[in-house]
Design a protein around this motif. Structure first.
Motif, PDB file in Angstrom:
ATOM      1  N   ALA A   1      28.380  34.906  40.557  1.00 34.79           N
ATOM      2  CA  ALA A   1      28.651  35.555  41.847  1.00 34.79           C
ATOM      3  C   ALA A   1      27.806  36.806  42.071  1.00 34.79           C
ATOM      4  CB  ALA A   1      30.135  35.900  41.965  1.00 34.79           C
TER       5      ALA A   1
ATOM      6  N   HIS B   1      30.289  37.391  55.160  1.00 35.95           N
ATOM      7  CA  HIS B   1      30.423  36.228  54.276  1.00 35.95           C
ATOM      8  C   HIS B   1      29.719  36.494  52.954  1.00 35.95           C
ATOM      9  CE1 HIS B   1      32.576  33.092  56.363  1.00 35.95           C
ATOM     10  NE2 HIS B   1      31.876  33.295  57.471  1.00 35.95           N
TER      11      HIS B   1
ATOM     12  N   TRP C   1      31.389  39.201  50.794  1.00 31.92           N
ATOM     13  CA  TRP C   1      32.659  38.862  50.141  1.00 31.92           C
ATOM     14  C   TRP C   1      32.549  37.683  49.196  1.00 31.92           C
ATOM     15  CZ3 TRP C   1      35.846  42.542  49.649  1.00 31.92           C
ATOM     16  CH2 TRP C   1      35.978  43.516  50.645  1.00 31.92           C
ATOM     17  N   ILE C   2      31.503  36.844  49.353  1.00 35.02           N
ATOM     18  CA  ILE C   2      31.307  35.778  48.366  1.00 35.02           C
ATOM     19  C   ILE C   2      31.178  36.405  46.984  1.00 35.02           C
ATOM     20  CG2 ILE C   2      29.645  34.082  47.488  1.00 35.02           C
ATOM     21  CD1 ILE C   2      29.165  33.181  50.315  1.00 35.02           C
ATOM     22  N   TYR C   3      30.540  37.578  46.916  1.00 37.76           N
ATOM     23  CA  TYR C   3      30.565  38.289  45.640  1.00 37.76           C
ATOM     24  C   TYR C   3      31.825  39.129  45.503  1.00 37.76           C
ATOM     25  CZ  TYR C   3      30.012  41.923  42.199  1.00 37.76           C
ATOM     26  OH  TYR C   3      30.250  42.767  41.161  1.00 37.76           O
ATOM     27  N   SER C   4      32.120  39.920  46.520  1.00 35.86           N
ATOM     28  CA  SER C   4      33.054  41.017  46.288  1.00 35.86           C
ATOM     29  C   SER C   4      34.485  40.545  46.155  1.00 35.86           C
ATOM     30  CB  SER C   4      32.937  42.052  47.390  1.00 35.86           C
ATOM     31  OG  SER C   4      31.664  42.634  47.320  1.00 35.86           O
ATOM     32  N   HIS C   5      34.810  39.353  46.645  1.00 32.38           N
ATOM     33  CA  HIS C   5      36.146  38.901  46.296  1.00 32.38           C
ATOM     34  C   HIS C   5      36.236  38.471  44.837  1.00 32.38           C
ATOM     35  CE1 HIS C   5      40.249  38.366  46.664  1.00 32.38           C
ATOM     36  NE2 HIS C   5      40.130  37.243  46.011  1.00 32.38           N
TER      37      HIS C   5
ATOM     38  N   SER D   1      36.833  32.339  43.387  1.00 31.96           N
ATOM     39  CA  SER D   1      35.499  32.390  43.970  1.00 31.96           C
ATOM     40  C   SER D   1      35.444  31.719  45.332  1.00 31.96           C
ATOM     41  CB  SER D   1      34.493  31.712  43.040  1.00 31.96           C
ATOM     42  OG  SER D   1      34.463  32.381  41.813  1.00 31.96           O
TER      43      SER D   1
ATOM     44  N   TRP E   1      36.905  33.948  49.627  1.00 32.01           N
ATOM     45  CA  TRP E   1      36.377  35.237  50.075  1.00 32.01           C
ATOM     46  C   TRP E   1      36.682  35.575  51.528  1.00 32.01           C
ATOM     47  CZ3 TRP E   1      33.142  30.964  49.444  1.00 32.01           C
ATOM     48  CH2 TRP E   1      32.471  30.551  50.591  1.00 32.01           C
TER      49      TRP E   1
ATOM     50  N   HIS F   1      39.092  38.180  53.714  1.00 33.34           N
ATOM     51  CA  HIS F   1      38.845  39.572  54.099  1.00 33.34           C
ATOM     52  C   HIS F   1      38.406  39.669  55.555  1.00 33.34           C
ATOM     53  CE1 HIS F   1      38.963  41.284  49.989  1.00 33.34           C
ATOM     54  NE2 HIS F   1      38.630  40.060  49.653  1.00 33.34           N
TER      55      HIS F   1
ATOM     56  N   THR G   1      43.910  31.032  49.551  1.00 37.29           N
ATOM     57  CA  THR G   1      44.321  32.297  48.935  1.00 37.29           C
ATOM     58  C   THR G   1      45.639  32.133  48.195  1.00 37.29           C
ATOM     59  OG1 THR G   1      43.184  33.470  50.683  1.00 37.29           O
ATOM     60  CG2 THR G   1      44.814  34.713  49.429  1.00 37.29           C
TER      61      THR G   1
END
Lengths: 94, 199, 541
Positions: free
Chosen positions: C212, C247, C250-254, C298, C301, C304, C322
């Protein structure tokens, strides 16, 4: 820890693979000249994916590696595909 | 307990893990590309026609061939043929420069026609085409940077081959350099149809 | 770092003199400690900025700083806490310290890359600090760097995002190292199902780090490129779509939330059975739930982004997904509680931190469900409810997990024990202060207080006052805790190799461990949570 695979691939195999890749490049250029609408994108990606598989399996020796390598390569592409696919839940339905 | 000293499989696996990060680094851009292609199919089609398929095709051949010599140089060192390995690897390096020169002229031609990021000529075009060329410069640019890094790694590996730090029994550096180089080829395999052939 | 110039095996085994013996050492334990000290220093800076934010918010209107400085405060607080403390904290500090020992290895797979990773951390840190004091002021975008503001603000975002990019690289190298280490360097008898669960948690985390983090890399790189060249990929005027930035971000940050919290869960899983004197309940369920959290986490995301203007289909699908993540998380909580059930519980500071982790993280998780459900999220989106929820999961979760890890492994790292009574007092202050600080946020968030605002209406005043007072109690607790630990590094009572009578491999080696981790080849005589007769086991005492 001595499961080291020292598999030597012959020059001949590599040259065949190379010829195949060039042939597929020609195919993809040729297909692009015909108007198939949306199918053009599909065809281009199908050929590209075939080429990518050949490069990974032979040039990158994945064919001769153990299961761990194969599973993780597969997982990586799966995760990328899921990232792209899930983003389309948004953009395809806006 | 002494298995950390030269773990051949381990370093190769580490290299693969690094390649995964590279794939996902480009992956972020492929996400953007796929969405914008979905949004602006006609604009992408029209803009894609302006890219020269001979430049792109030529570079594809150059990279595929360089990959071939890279792969063969590994087979050569496995057969303990140092001289042949060096020759093959040098050809790979030469083809990397062919690729970069080609790219230089291609980008130069675009700049010459006033097409570069944020240029007045580009901003007058439809939005989809601005995005197409934006992605074109970012993606091929990032790929170009990887070609340069790959070339530097190959030069380093050549020296290691010359001084026999890379040899028949310990060639994992060459193999990892090869993996990196093939990845550069792999990315290009997708970039080529997506930018030069898109209809 | 001269506080460690004790006569202590691995701490004293210096190839180079003075500080160079540390910053050029490839010993995983030294790198772990370097990470621990550097992340703790950044944590303290982050806490100070957080306290200043709370003081500013104690009353409506201007209290101590102007609005622009306030914007810089919450941005810098977020960037420091997320990227410089929480993400590297447990994996890079305690993972480096104990992962190799727990699987019976001498070091990680790539020791030099490990050191390089710490250097990258320092370079990223310097760039971020540099961005605060140069150019046209500290970044004021919030830690999320949302476009279009981040593309056009005149503050020094460009340097900060390059710093974040480099920190991402550092995190990737840690993950890469751990995956290879777990696959290649386990001692032969250490089968997958015999690994301590902390190792499982780190392994799952490492995969998120590898797969990620590059997405964050390209995202912040794109901000940099946009600021430099104005390509327009996120600029509607040039055909771009700003929501796509969200997008990518949040693909990383989630998943990053799971980089933060899964290792903390691993720590809790180590602590609870030791102090319940009972085998962990549901070993396999916990091991696989780590992987399940990593994978499912993963793919959620976009929760958010319910109010960002994305499609309703996506809102429904991501809301559903979720809820799936709640399942493996609940499995863990259930198993911890089941482990405690009918155990011979010994109440020691590490256990107190572990228990408060369960409590606080459960509040964080349950408020997370309110945010994850699309309908209720619309009401509380971008309010203090989110701030409260976030701090309950990350501070109450990872933060308390980190403190728990410090108290659990302290005797192993330094060979001395801290004052347990003071540690308990510190814990009580932390726990009370924490709840007074963050619970009012959930309430005023429900009432409608938006996050990141400099000023507010009078009806939120009471909540803000309580919250600010809580922050002071928390700060006192932190001071006491750090003072106690710091003092005990030199003056604590000496302890043997296994003061907690735990059963994982790091307790078979002297405290502190020697450079190559073990005096003699370790033998796997018992499972990681098999406490029967451990006090008589020669290897463990």
């Amino acid at each position: 820890m001595s499961t080291e695979s020292k598999h030597i691939v012959s020059y001949k195999t590599f040259i065949i693979v190379w010829a195949l890749l060039l042939f597929l490049t020609a195919v993809t250029v040729w297909v692009a000249q015909i108007n198939l609408g949306f199918l053009n994108v599909v065809a281009a990606l199908a050929v590209a994916t075939t080429k990518a598989c050949i490069v990974i399996l032979f040039f990158m020796h994945l064919k001769y590696e153990n299961k761990l390598f194969k599973i993780s390569v597969f997982m990586t592409f799966l995760v990328l595909a899921l990232f792209i696919g899930f983003t389309f839940f948004d953009v395809a339905y806006r | 307990m002494s298995n950390i000293h030269k773990d051949y499989l381990g370093s190769k696996f580490g290299m693969w893990l690094f390649l995964f990060t590279e794939i996902l680094l480009f992956g972020g851009l492929f996400i953007l590309y796929s969405i914008y292609l979905h949004k602006y199919p006609t604009e992408f089609h029209l803009a894609g026609k302006e890219l020269n398929v001979y430049f792109g095709g030529g570079n594809t051949v150059a990279l595929v061939t360089s990959s071939l010599f890279m792969a063969m140089s590994i087979s050569a060192i496995q057969k303990d043929d140092k001289k042949l390995a060096i020759t093959f690897l040098s050809i790979t390096l030469a083809l990397a420069f062919v690729f970069l020169t080609n790219k230089y002229f291609e980008w130069g031609a675009k700049f010459h026609h006033g097409i570069y990021p944020d240029s007045p000529a580009l901003l007058e075009r439809p939005k989809g085409e601005i995005i197409f060329f934006g992605l074109y410069f970012v993606m091929t640019g990032l790929h170009g940077i990887h070609v340069i890094i790959g070339a530097i790694i190959i030069i380093y590996t050549l020296f290691m081959l010359k001084y026999e730090k890379v040899n028949k029994d310990d060639f994992v550096l060459l193999e990892n350099a090869g993996l990196y180089w093939h990845l550069v080829d792999l990315i290009w395999i997708y970039l080529f149809p997506l930018f030069y052939l898109i209809l | 770092m001269d506080k460690n110039s004790e006569v202590i095996p691995f701490l004293n085994d210096n190839k180079y003199p003075g500080i160079f013996g540390w910053i050029f050492s490839t010993d995983h334990k030294k790198i772990g400690l370097l990470y621990m000290y550097s992340t703790l220093i950044l944590f303290i800076i982050g806490v100070i900025i957080g306290l200043l934010i709370r003081i500013e918010l104690i009353a409506p209107g201007k209290t101590i700083v102007d609005p622009q400085t306030y914007n810089a405060f919450f941005t810098v607080h977020g960037v420091i806490m997320i990227f410089l403390f929480v993400i590297p904290s447990i994996p890079a500090a305690f993972g480096n310290l104990f992962l190799p020992i727990q699987i019976g290895a001498e070091d990680v797979a790539f020791p030099k890359l490990n050191l390089f990773s710490w250097w990258l951390y320092i370079i990223g840190l310097i760039l971020i600090l540099f961005s605060l004091f140069t150019g046209k002021g500290a970044p004021d975008t919030g830690w999320t760097f949302y476009v279009p503001f981040s593309e056009f603000t005149t503050t020094n975002v460009s340097v900060a995002v390059i710093g974040v990019f480099i920190l991402g690289f550092s995190s990737i190298l840690t993950g890469l190292n751990f995956i290879t280490t777990v696959h290649r360097l386990r001692m032969p008898e250490m089968k997958w199902m015999k690994m301590p669960l902390f190792v499982w948690a780190l392994y799952a985390t490492a995969w998120i780090q590898v797969l990620a983090t590059p997405i964050l890399g390209i995202t912040v790189l794109l901000i940099f490129v946009e600021r430099m060249f104005g390509i327009g990929l996120f600029d509607p005027a040039k055909g771009g779509d700003p929501i796509l930035y969200q997008h990518l971000f949040w693909i990383y940050s989630h998943p990053a939330v799971y980089i933060m919290v899964v290792p903390a869960m691993g720590v809790i899983t180590e602590i609870i059975p030791v102090f319940a004197r009972k085998h962990i309940f549901g070993y396999k369920a916990i091991a696989f739930s780590s992987l399940a959290i990593a994978f499912a986490g993963s793919l959620v995301w976009a929760h958010h982004m319910y109010t960002s203007g994305m499609s309703d289909t996506a809102v429904i699908i991501f809301s559903f997904l979720t809820f799936i993540v709640a399942i493996p998380t609940a499995i863990k909580v259930f198993n911890w509680v089941a482990t405690l059930y009918k155990g011979s519980i010994i109440v020691e500071p590490p256990l107190l931190f572990a228990l408060s982790f369960i409590f606080l993280f459960s509040i964080g998780g349950l408020t997370g469900l309110i945010l994850g459900a699309a309908g209720t999220d619309i009401h509380v989106h971008d309010t203090y409810f989110v701030v409260g929820h976030f701090h309950y999961t990350i501070f109450g979760g990872t933060g308390f997990g980190f403190f728990g890890a410090m108290h659990y492994w302290f005797p192993k790292i330094y060979g001395r024990m801290y004052n347990k009574r003071i540690a308990t007092i510190a814990w009580a202050l932390l726990f009370i202060g924490f709840n007074i600080l963050y619970f009012p946020m959930l309430v005023i968030g429900m009432m409608g207080m938006p996050r990141r605002y400099y000023d507010y209406l009078p009806q939120y005043h009471t909540g803000h006052i309580i919250s600010t007072v809580g922050s002071w109690i928390l700060a006192v607790g932190l001071i006491i805790m750090f003072y106690n630990l710091f003092k005990s590094i030199k003056h604590g009572e000496k302890v043997g190799k296994n003061p907690w009578e735990a059963a994982t491999l790091e307790w078979t080696t002297p405290s502190p461990p020697p450079t190559l981790n073990f005096v003699s080849e370790p033998k796997l005589t018992r499972g990681p949570y098999d406490y029967k007769g451990v006090e008589e086991d020669e290897q463990y005492s």
